[in-house]
Structures are given as C-alpha cells and as structure tokens.
Design a protein around this motif. Structure first.
Motif, PDB file in Angstrom:
ATOM      1  N   PHE A   1       0.848  -1.191   0.000  1.00 13.19           N
ATOM      2  CA  PHE A   1       0.000   0.000   0.000  1.00 13.19           C
ATOM      3  C   PHE A   1       0.885   1.243   0.000  1.00 13.19           C
ATOM      4  CE2 PHE A   1      -2.776  -3.216   1.859  1.00 13.19           C
ATOM      5  CZ  PHE A   1      -3.943  -3.003   1.138  1.00 13.19           C
ATOM      6  N   PRO A   2       0.299   2.439  -0.237  1.00  9.73           N
ATOM      7  CA  PRO A   2       1.088   3.670  -0.197  1.00  9.73           C
ATOM      8  C   PRO A   2       1.702   3.885   1.180  1.00  9.73           C
ATOM      9  CG  PRO A   2      -1.052   4.060  -1.212  1.00  9.73           C
ATOM     10  CD  PRO A   2      -1.091   2.676  -0.634  1.00  9.73           C
ATOM     11  N   THR A   3       2.776   4.648   1.228  1.00  8.85           N
ATOM     12  CA  THR A   3       3.427   4.945   2.494  1.00  8.85           C
ATOM     13  C   THR A   3       2.460   5.582   3.477  1.00  8.85           C
ATOM     14  OG1 THR A   3       5.464   5.319   1.257  1.00  8.85           O
ATOM     15  CG2 THR A   3       5.405   6.100   3.530  1.00  8.85           C
ATOM     16  N   SER A   4       1.598   6.467   2.971  1.00  9.61           N
ATOM     17  CA  SER A   4       0.652   7.167   3.838  1.00  9.61           C
ATOM     18  C   SER A   4      -0.413   6.241   4.408  1.00  9.61           C
ATOM     19  CB  SER A   4      -0.023   8.298   3.063  1.00  9.61           C
ATOM     20  OG  SER A   4      -0.604   7.806   1.879  1.00  9.61           O
ATOM     21  N   HIS A   5      -0.498   5.029   3.920  1.00  9.12           N
ATOM     22  CA  HIS A   5      -1.414   4.047   4.503  1.00  9.12           C
ATOM     23  C   HIS A   5      -0.947   3.664   5.904  1.00  9.12           C
ATOM     24  CE1 HIS A   5      -4.419   0.786   4.178  1.00  9.12           C
ATOM     25  NE2 HIS A   5      -3.550   0.093   4.891  1.00  9.12           N
ATOM     26  N   PHE A   6       0.369   3.761   6.145  1.00  7.14           N
ATOM     27  CA  PHE A   6       0.935   3.360   7.426  1.00  7.14           C
ATOM     28  C   PHE A   6       1.325   4.558   8.285  1.00  7.14           C
ATOM     29  CE2 PHE A   6       2.133   0.317   4.101  1.00  7.14           C
ATOM     30  CZ  PHE A   6       1.531  -0.826   4.580  1.00  7.14           C
ATOM     31  N   VAL A   7       1.874   5.585   7.635  1.00  3.67           N
ATOM     32  CA  VAL A   7       2.449   6.715   8.368  1.00  3.67           C
ATOM     33  C   VAL A   7       1.774   8.001   7.930  1.00  3.67           C
ATOM     34  CG1 VAL A   7       4.567   7.990   8.879  1.00  3.67           C
ATOM     35  CG2 VAL A   7       4.649   5.516   8.538  1.00  3.67           C
ATOM     36  N   GLN A   8       1.448   8.867   8.905  1.00  2.00           N
ATOM     37  CA  GLN A   8       0.841  10.159   8.621  1.00  2.00           C
ATOM     38  C   GLN A   8       1.520  11.242   9.443  1.00  2.00           C
ATOM     39  OE1 GLN A   8      -3.309   9.576   9.520  1.00  2.00           O
ATOM     40  NE2 GLN A   8      -3.744   8.540   7.567  1.00  2.00           N
ATOM     41  N   ILE A   9       1.226  12.488   9.095  1.00  2.00           N
ATOM     42  CA  ILE A   9       1.767  13.632   9.820  1.00  2.00           C
ATOM     43  C   ILE A   9       0.695  14.153  10.767  1.00  2.00           C
ATOM     44  CG2 ILE A   9       2.738  15.944   9.638  1.00  2.00           C
ATOM     45  CD1 ILE A   9       3.694  15.169   6.851  1.00  2.00           C
ATOM     46  N   GLY A  10       1.016  14.195  12.055  1.00  2.00           N
ATOM     47  CA  GLY A  10       0.056  14.661  13.048  1.00  2.00           C
ATOM     48  C   GLY A  10      -0.086  16.170  13.060  1.00  2.00           C
ATOM     49  N   ARG A  11      -0.928  16.631  13.963  1.00  2.00           N
ATOM     50  CA  ARG A  11      -1.194  18.070  14.030  1.00  2.00           C
ATOM     51  C   ARG A  11       0.039  18.862  14.420  1.00  2.00           C
ATOM     52  NH1 ARG A  11      -7.089  18.174  17.144  1.00  2.00           N
ATOM     53  NH2 ARG A  11      -8.265  17.059  15.483  1.00  2.00           N
ATOM     54  N   ASP A  12       0.913  18.281  15.187  1.00  2.00           N
ATOM     55  CA  ASP A  12       2.131  18.974  15.624  1.00  2.00           C
ATOM     56  C   ASP A  12       3.300  18.695  14.681  1.00  2.00           C
ATOM     57  OD1 ASP A  12       2.309  16.333  16.177  1.00  2.00           O
ATOM     58  OD2 ASP A  12       3.042  16.561  18.245  1.00  2.00           O
ATOM     59  N   ASN A  13       2.956  18.317  13.446  1.00  2.00           N
ATOM     60  CA  ASN A  13       3.963  18.017  12.428  1.00  2.00           C
ATOM     61  C   ASN A  13       4.900  16.873  12.820  1.00  2.00           C
ATOM     62  OD1 ASN A  13       3.084  19.903  10.557  1.00  2.00           O
ATOM     63  ND2 ASN A  13       4.319  21.550  11.460  1.00  2.00           N
ATOM     64  N   GLN A  14       4.426  16.014  13.691  1.00  2.00           N
ATOM     65  CA  GLN A  14       5.184  14.844  14.089  1.00  2.00           C
ATOM     66  C   GLN A  14       4.610  13.612  13.388  1.00  2.00           C
ATOM     67  OE1 GLN A  14       7.994  14.840  16.049  1.00  2.00           O
ATOM     68  NE2 GLN A  14       7.791  17.070  15.891  1.00  2.00           N
ATOM     69  N   LEU A  15       5.498  12.689  13.005  1.00  2.00           N
ATOM     70  CA  LEU A  15       5.041  11.477  12.342  1.00  2.00           C
ATOM     71  C   LEU A  15       4.346  10.551  13.332  1.00  2.00           C
ATOM     72  CD1 LEU A  15       8.035  10.553   9.997  1.00  2.00           C
ATOM     73  CD2 LEU A  15       5.898  11.659   9.400  1.00  2.00           C
ATOM     74  N   GLN A  16       3.285   9.909  12.845  1.00  2.00           N
ATOM     75  CA  GLN A  16       2.575   8.939  13.659  1.00  2.00           C
ATOM     76  C   GLN A  16       2.002   7.864  12.750  1.00  2.00           C
ATOM     77  OE1 GLN A  16      -0.400  11.629  15.312  1.00  2.00           O
ATOM     78  NE2 GLN A  16      -1.959  10.708  13.980  1.00  2.00           N
ATOM     79  N   LEU A  17       1.699   6.725  13.334  1.00  2.00           N
ATOM     80  CA  LEU A  17       1.045   5.674  12.569  1.00  2.00           C
ATOM     81  C   LEU A  17      -0.378   6.106  12.229  1.00  2.00           C
ATOM     82  CD1 LEU A  17       2.181   2.476  14.519  1.00  2.00           C
ATOM     83  CD2 LEU A  17       3.030   3.280  12.319  1.00  2.00           C
ATOM     84  N   SER A  18      -0.907   5.590  11.154  1.00  2.00           N
ATOM     85  CA  SER A  18      -2.277   5.921  10.783  1.00  2.00           C
ATOM     86  C   SER A  18      -3.242   5.299  11.788  1.00  2.00           C
ATOM     87  CB  SER A  18      -2.577   5.401   9.373  1.00  2.00           C
ATOM     88  OG  SER A  18      -2.512   3.985   9.353  1.00  2.00           O
ATOM     89  N   LYS A  19      -4.495   5.714  11.715  1.00  2.00           N
ATOM     90  CA  LYS A  19      -5.502   5.233  12.658  1.00  2.00           C
ATOM     91  C   LYS A  19      -5.725   3.732  12.527  1.00  2.00           C
ATOM     92  CE  LYS A  19      -7.952   9.644  12.947  1.00  2.00           C
ATOM     93  NZ  LYS A  19      -9.243  10.352  12.740  1.00  2.00           N
ATOM     94  N   ARG A  20      -5.423   3.171  11.374  1.00  2.00           N
ATOM     95  CA  ARG A  20      -5.548   1.719  11.196  1.00  2.00           C
ATOM     96  C   ARG A  20      -4.623   0.967  12.143  1.00  2.00           C
ATOM     97  NH1 ARG A  20      -5.161   3.981   6.146  1.00  2.00           N
ATOM     98  NH2 ARG A  20      -6.967   3.753   4.743  1.00  2.00           N
ATOM     99  N   PHE A  21      -3.552   1.628  12.563  1.00  2.00           N
ATOM    100  CA  PHE A  21      -2.554   1.013  13.432  1.00  2.00           C
ATOM    101  C   PHE A  21      -2.465   1.743  14.769  1.00  2.00           C
ATOM    102  CE2 PHE A  21      -1.469   0.330   9.014  1.00  2.00           C
ATOM    103  CZ  PHE A  21      -1.302  -1.042   8.954  1.00  2.00           C
ATOM    104  N   ASP A  22      -3.631   2.201  15.248  1.00  2.00           N
ATOM    105  CA  ASP A  22      -3.791   2.810  16.570  1.00  2.00           C
ATOM    106  C   ASP A  22      -3.262   4.226  16.674  1.00  2.00           C
ATOM    107  OD1 ASP A  22      -4.973   0.478  17.457  1.00  2.00           O
ATOM    108  OD2 ASP A  22      -3.076  -0.364  18.172  1.00  2.00           O
ATOM    109  N   GLY A  23      -2.673   4.769  15.604  1.00  2.00           N
ATOM    110  CA  GLY A  23      -2.235   6.163  15.608  1.00  2.00           C
ATOM    111  C   GLY A  23      -1.107   6.473  16.564  1.00  2.00           C
ATOM    112  N   ASP A  24      -0.305   5.475  16.924  1.00  2.00           N
ATOM    113  CA  ASP A  24       0.815   5.721  17.844  1.00  2.00           C
ATOM    114  C   ASP A  24       1.830   6.672  17.236  1.00  2.00           C
ATOM    115  OD1 ASP A  24      -0.316   4.000  19.665  1.00  2.00           O
ATOM    116  OD2 ASP A  24       0.792   2.241  18.926  1.00  2.00           O
ATOM    117  N   ARG A  25       2.380   7.517  18.060  1.00  2.00           N
ATOM    118  CA  ARG A  25       3.399   8.463  17.604  1.00  2.00           C
ATOM    119  C   ARG A  25       4.708   7.723  17.340  1.00  2.00           C
ATOM    120  NH1 ARG A  25       4.966  14.180  20.603  1.00  2.00           N
ATOM    121  NH2 ARG A  25       6.722  14.726  19.234  1.00  2.00           N
ATOM    122  N   LEU A  26       5.378   8.102  16.277  1.00  2.00           N
ATOM    123  CA  LEU A  26       6.636   7.469  15.903  1.00  2.00           C
ATOM    124  C   LEU A  26       7.804   8.258  16.475  1.00  2.00           C
ATOM    125  CD1 LEU A  26       5.923   6.606  12.157  1.00  2.00           C
ATOM    126  CD2 LEU A  26       5.962   5.020  14.076  1.00  2.00           C
TER     127      LEU A  26
END
Length: 788
Positions: free
Chosen positions: A564-589
C-alpha cells in the motif's frame, strides 16, 4: 557486526486481510492505477493478487511511473562487419551438433547395405527434412518469434504472456513488463474467440506453461547427454588408427576432454569461437569438398532425390519399418532446437546468414556426396564419411572430425545458459549468478553453477553408458518434443502477436505438426532402449521449475497484503510529528537520529521492510531513503542516467532508483556516501526547492508563488538540507529485511509437502546478508514472518 532484530509475527486486530477489504478506496485506486497519497504513482501491481495482463483492451506502455524506456530489454541490431563477425561466431557455436550429423545419419538409418531405391528415398527425406524442418520452419519462421532478441520455446511463451492474459506476475515487477496486448478490434473474430477461450480457462493457461517449462527441461536434459555423446563418439573414432585402445582408456580420454571443454566456458563465447569457429568451418568445408568429389567421380544421378516423391515412395514401400527408420534420419537435424535457443547470444540475421550462406549448402553437399559414393559401394553405409573420403585425406579428415565432434556440444551448453537465464527472469528457478561475457554482445552469458553441474552430469553419463550406441538410443526424443512445442507456440504467436487469421495459420501449422508428429512417434520407439533417461530427467527438472513457480506465486499472495502507499501506514500529526495511521492505533513514531537506507525490492511500492519497521518498532530514522537496484541487460549505465530520485509525502523520505549494467559495481563500502550525495544534489536542484510546504510536502495547487510563499519555501528547503546533513553526519544505518515463510495451519497434506519443498529450496538459495559489500557494523536485519 550486524544487528539482527527478530519480530514475532502476530495478527494485528486492525491489519491483514480484514482491513484491506474495508479500505475500499485504497484498493480501488491500487487496482486501476492512480496517484497515491504518497505522491508516487500507484501502479496496478498494488493489487491484492499477483498481476496478470489486463483482461480488457490494453494500450502499450500506458502506465506512467518510475520506469524508463531503457529499463526494458533493448534488442541489439548489427549490420555490416559486425553482422559478419557475429555470423562467424554463430558457426562455431550453434552448428556443431547439427553439423556433425553426416558422421552417423546413414549408419543409424540402415542396418544393412541399402538398395539404390532405398538410398534415394532416405536421401530425399534428409534433403526435405533439412529444408522444411530447419530452413523453412526455424530459420524463416520460428526465429522471428523471438522475445526481445531471446530465443527458445520458453521465450516464445514469455512473448505470448505479453499479448495474452495467461500468467501471474510478481506485483513488484509487473509494471516493468512491456505489455503489447492488441485491442480486440485488431484481431480476427476467430482470434478473439481463441484468445478469450485461452485466457478464461485455467487448463489452457496451464498447458502453455507446462509446454514452455518442459521444453526448457528437455533441452537441458539433452545438454547432459550431447557432450557425452559427441566427445565419446570422437574418441571412439580414434580406434580407426589404433584398434588396441581399451575401453578404460577411451573413457579416461573422454572425461579429460569433457573437463577441458567445461573449463573454457568462463572465457565466454567470443573467445571460445576463436578456436571453435575455424574448426566447424573447416569441418563443413571438408564435407562440401568430399561431396563435390564423390558426385563428380561416382553417381550424380542421386540429385533426383530432390524430388519429394521418392521420400513418399520409400515410406509407402517399407511401411512400419520405414517409419521406424525415421528415428535415424531425424539425427540429420538434431541440434535445431539449440539453433533457436542460442538466438539470444547472437541475432536472427546472423543465424540466418550463417545457415543459408554456408552451413545449409555444405550439409546438402555432404549427404548427397555420401549417397553418390554409397550407390556404388553399398557396404560403405556403416561409416560413410571416412569411407567416402578422397585418397590421401583420411588422416586430416579424422583429425578435423574428432575436433568437430568435441566442439559439437558447445551449442547445447550455450543453450542451457540462455534458457536458465530466461526461466530465472520469470521466477521459475532460484536466482543463480549470471556472468555476461561480452561488452559488445549483451546476450552472451555464462552461469558458473550450471556449468559445473553440467560437467559432472556429462562425465557420469559418459562413464556409465560408455558407448555411443546406448547414448544414441537416448537421443532424439527430447529434440522432437521441443520442435513440436515450438510449432504450437509459434502458431499461437502468429495469431495473437502477428495478428494472422487462425484459418490462415491452421494449414501451415497442420503440415509442420504432421512432420513433427511423424518423427516424434518414430523416436518414441527408443524409449525402452534408453530414451526413458532423458524424458525422466526432463520431467524432474520441469517439476522443480513448476514447484518453484508455485511457491513464488503463494509468496506474492502473502506479500500483497502489505502493498500500500506509504501514507497508509504513516501520517503527519497536528504537531507536524510522524505517527502511525488510525488503522494502526495512531501511535506516535519516535525518531532515530541518523541516515537510514532501506533496501527496497520493488522500486515503486512501499517497501515491506519499511512498513514492518515503522509499525512494529514505532520508530523511523530521521532521514529515510528507499534504495532500489534495477539491473539492466547492458554493460554499463552512464552516471547521468543511473539515478532517479523522488520525494514521498512524509517529510525527509526519498526513493532512489539505481539503474546499473552487468559490469557496474553498485554495492560498495561507500554506498551511503553515494546515496547521500545523490539526495543532496536532488534537494539542491531547482525542481526540489520549488513548491515546498513547511512540512516538507510538495504544493502543486498553484503555479504562482507569492513572496511570503517563497520565504516559507526557502526556509523549508534550508531546514531540509540541514536535516539531511546532520543525519548523515550523525549515523548511517542500512536496514535489510529477512522475510521468513511459514505454512498456514490446516493446509492439506499435498499442498503442505509442495510448500515445504519450496521453502527448503528458498532457504538454501537466498542471498546472504554477509555478501553485501557494506560495513556490517552499520547493518540492521529486520526479520518478519509471513504465512503462505
């Protein structure tokens, strides 16, 4: 030393098959091909299953993406002096087998002195077999069914798979196959019906696959037999000079010659032909001169054999016995399968030129001249070449005959390398080391492991069988199977690739297929006397090829779950910090300081190693590079065309595709410095500076840039460059994946055995991490488990 991280595989409550099924939009985009969230083109290889060619009308190369025209195999075209040089080389390689047939065709056909009418009948069959089976069928027709310059039955199957939806492909490589499927309207109505029938029936797709694989296996099986047959026959010919030679001496000399023959293979075709080509050329010249001499001195009336009526009269007159004699006559064109299989090492025009202008006339004169001598000396059929030699030429003829018989096996050895290379490219066999032996002729190659195994096999065969009569009984059956498979494959090529009407193709196919079937049925009578060996060996090899392909397809199905696309796993949070997508509990990286290079097999999709690393460790390196190696079948790629870089949607993440030729060295101890320099040049380039947002994303919403936006963009650019420099200066890590496979519970026994055998071969043929030429103290190997 390298660090190894072992991660237990478990089914995440929001991962696996369940979440991919509910993610409708992502799956739909992946299937049809669209611009993904990571800014990289999501080709159809992201589908949940291994890709086959699209079932609808398909236009060539309509997928954009990260591929270039140079990624596809380019057919070399030679003219003038280079074409003549290549034709000269081909004589020394591909005609050794078919060129030495005048030594034994008549003796293999007749069991007693033939009558004049029988001699003319057999000569007529030989002439028209060489004309129809070799010249018309192969040289004029089948050689045109090449797959980007490569020959052989399997290459024709590969060609058909680009025009028909008949095979699964590795999703990571599907976009790099140059599909050429014709639109339905461009085919005859009968052709459309045939194509639909073949594509929609698993039986027909499987039948074509088995034919292609069996043909490869049969050529290789003959490759074990031919060197033993030709060299042993040559050494036994020395008994003419010294009848006191013992059987042990003959076997010892044969084995020594075989060892030398295989030891010179690493030199490459171009260097080998320095010695081999003159031998074959002189040998063929001897045959032509002897033929002219015998025609002039004895019976020129044998020219009447050009009338095919004599061939039919012979078969009608002798009935079943005449049909059985075809098993000896077919030896006149054994080696024709290597003529097609060796095409990749030369070119179609070179092979056509060398056959039509030299080899074919010499062989015709040889057989006609021997018949002219036998017509007045019927008892000479047992050894026609030497018996028909002009006075005073027996010893030179013996020497050149022995040398020609020794080099006769080169055709099948080269064909074995070519065919193994083809099956490895289409995932029917584990990857072996392939060495390209010429900077000029890209298709000339050498496979070390195959060479040594072939050497061991031929020595064992020569020692066990220890005479050419036993070997001769095992010879010929596989050749006829391969020629029949070629006939069928090329007939389909004429319909679906060349777009001829099936009605127009049917009658030529029927004529050639009847010729194949007649010779094949005669050759099958040899099965109880020795041909069972080559058939058994071919079936074993074909089973290994099909087993490996079956296992690879199951592996592709398992891996497709993580594509899947990279953004399927990793997203940018509100504080411009990387985090896992909601599919993977949204834990901060968390961020690992340093410059991380992920070894990427695909080059277009998100590397599975990255998703495993990010999801299970909830951490990513400060700067990430997806490093993909894309080998091309050319000697070297210019530095200006070697690297392609793209930016992904998440900050400080890049994809670097390295195109390299077979003489280029890419993985070196300073690999990280090369990668860093390329990424830095990309960041410094004008295209990279423009339209950067504060989070590192590219803004393509407007072509106009305001002063404020320019300032923001410049700040983002400077920050990106500073981050890159700091990460590289701090630490470099190479992240490599080691995928382990496990058979799913409750798998039925037969399937479990097949998968176990596949996994055993896979585990014992995988490239070891220690072979990477990078500092091992900077390597991290992430192991993960997939169920198949």
């Amino acid at each position: 030393m390298a660090t190894t991280i072992r991660i237990a595989d478990e089914v995440h409550p929001k991962t696996g098959v369940e979440f991919t099924r509910t993610d409708t939009q992502t799956s739909r985009n992946a299937r049809r091909g669209s611009i993904g969230d990571d800014g990289i083109y999501n080709i159809r290889s992201r589908s949940r299953q291994p890709s086959r060619a699209p079932s609808g009308d398909y236009k060539p190369d309509d997928d954009p993406g990260l591929r270039k025209e140079g990624d596809f195999k380019q057919v070399q075209v030679f003219k003038g002096k280079m074409l003549l040089w290549l034709a000269y080389q081909s004589i020394g390689v591909i005609y050794g087998d078919i060129g030495t047939s005048p030594l034994y065709v008549y003796s293999s056909t007749f069991s007693s002195a033939p009558s004049y009418n029988d001699l003319i009948g057999v000569l007529s069959i030989i002439i028209w077999s060489l004309t129809m089976m070799v010249t018309v069928k192969y040289v004029f027709i089948i050689l045109r069914a090449d797959n980007d310059g490569e020959g052989g039955t399997f290459s024709t199957y590969s060609l058909l798979s680009r025009y028909l939806n008949i095979t699964n492909r590795d999703p990571r490589e599907a976009s790099l196959v140059r599909m050429r499927r014709h639109a339905s309207g461009d085919l005859e109505a009968a052709g459309r019906v045939m194509r639909q029938g073949i594509e929609s029936h698993k039986f027909f797709r499987g039948l074509l696959k088995v034919m292609g694989v069996l043909a490869v296996a049969m050529v290789i099986a003959d490759g074990v037999l031919t060197p033993a047959q030709s060299v042993l026959g040559a050494v036994q010919g020395a008994e003419v000079v010294n009848p006191s030679l013992s059987k042990g001496t003959i076997i010892g000399i044969t084995d020594a010659i075989l060892i030398v023959l295989f030891l010179v293979q690493p030199l490459g075709i171009t260097k080998i032909t320095v010695a081999f080509a003159p031998i074959v050329i002189i040998w063929l010249a001897f045959n032509a001169v002897f033929g002219i001499y015998n025609l002039a001195k004895y019976d020129a009336s044998v020219f009447k054999a050009f009338n095919p009526g004599y061939a039919f009269k012979f078969l009608i007159r002798h009935g079943e016995h005449g049909w059985r004699q075809l098993g000896g006559i077919l030896l006149a064109f054994t080696g024709v399968e290597a003529l097609f299989a060796d095409l990749g090492a030369f070119s179609r025009r070179a092979v056509q030129f060398s056959w039509l202008c030299y080899t074919f006339p010499c062989l015709l004169l040889a057989y006609i001249g021997q018949a002219a001598y036998i017509s007045e000396h019927p008892e000479a059929y047992s050894n026609p070449f030497f018996n028909a030699a002009p006075p005073g030429t027996i010893y030179p003829a013996l020497i050149i005959a022995v040398l020609a018989a020794i080099v006769a096996s080169q055709a099948i050895i080269t064909a074995t390398f070519q065919l193994l290379h083809q099956v490895m490219k289409l995932s029917y066999f584990p990857q072996l080391k392939v060495i390209h032996t010429s900077k000029i002729f890209h298709g000339q190659l050498y496979i070390p492991l195959a060479n040594w195994l072939l050497m061991i096999g031929t020595i064992l065969i020569a020692s066990i069988y220890n005479n050419t009569t036993s070997l001769g009984n095992a010879y010929g059956v596989c050749v006829m199977f391969v020629t029949f498979f070629d006939t069928c494959m090329v007939a389909l090529t004429a319909i679906f690739v060349w777009r001829f009407s099936p009605y127009l193709v049917f009658f030529p196919w029927l004529i050639i297929a009847c010729l194949d079937g007649t010779f094949l049925s005669s050759a099958l009578t040899k099965v109880p006397d020795g041909a069972w060996f080559t058939i058994t060996l071919a079936i074993i090899l074909a089973s290994i090829f099909l087993l490996w392909r079956f296992g690879k397809e199951q592996q592709w199905f398992a891996e497709a779950e993580d594509r899947f696309p990279t953004s399927h796993f990793v997203q940018i949070g509100r504080d411009n910090q990387l985090q896992l997508s909601k599919r993977f509990d949204g834990d901060r990286l968390s961020t690992i300081k340093g410059f991380g290079i992920f070894f990427d097999k695909a080059g277009e999709t998100t590397p599975i190693i990255f998703s495993q690393f990010a999801i299970k460790l909830t951490a990513v390196p400060e700067v990430m590079v997806f490093f993909h190696l894309r080998p091309l079948e050319i000697p070297s790629v210019p530095a200006s065309e070697r690297h392609s870089i793209s930016r992904l949607a998440i900050p400080h993440c890049y994809r670097l595709v390295v195109r390299y030729g077979y003489n280029d060295e890419v993985i070196t101890p300073d690999l990280a410095a090369v990668v860093y320099e390329q990424i830095r040049l990309y960041v410094l380039s004008g295209d990279s500076k423009s339209n950067l947002m504060p989070d590192g994303k590219e803004d393509k919403s407007s072509d106009e840039t305001t002063p404020a936006a320019e300032k923001v963009g410049e700040e983002s650019y400077n920050a990106e460059l500073a981050t890159l420099d700091a990460a590289f200066a701090h630490k470099i890590i190479y992240i490599i994946g080691k995928e382990q496979m496990k058979i799913k519970p409750k798998t039925n026994y037969f399937r479990r055995v097949l998968l176990w055998a596949f996994l055993w071969i896979r585990d014992n043929t995988r490239t070891k991490m220690a072979n990477l030429n990078v500092p091992m103290d900077r390597v991290i190997e992430v192991g993960f488990l997939k169920q198949i």
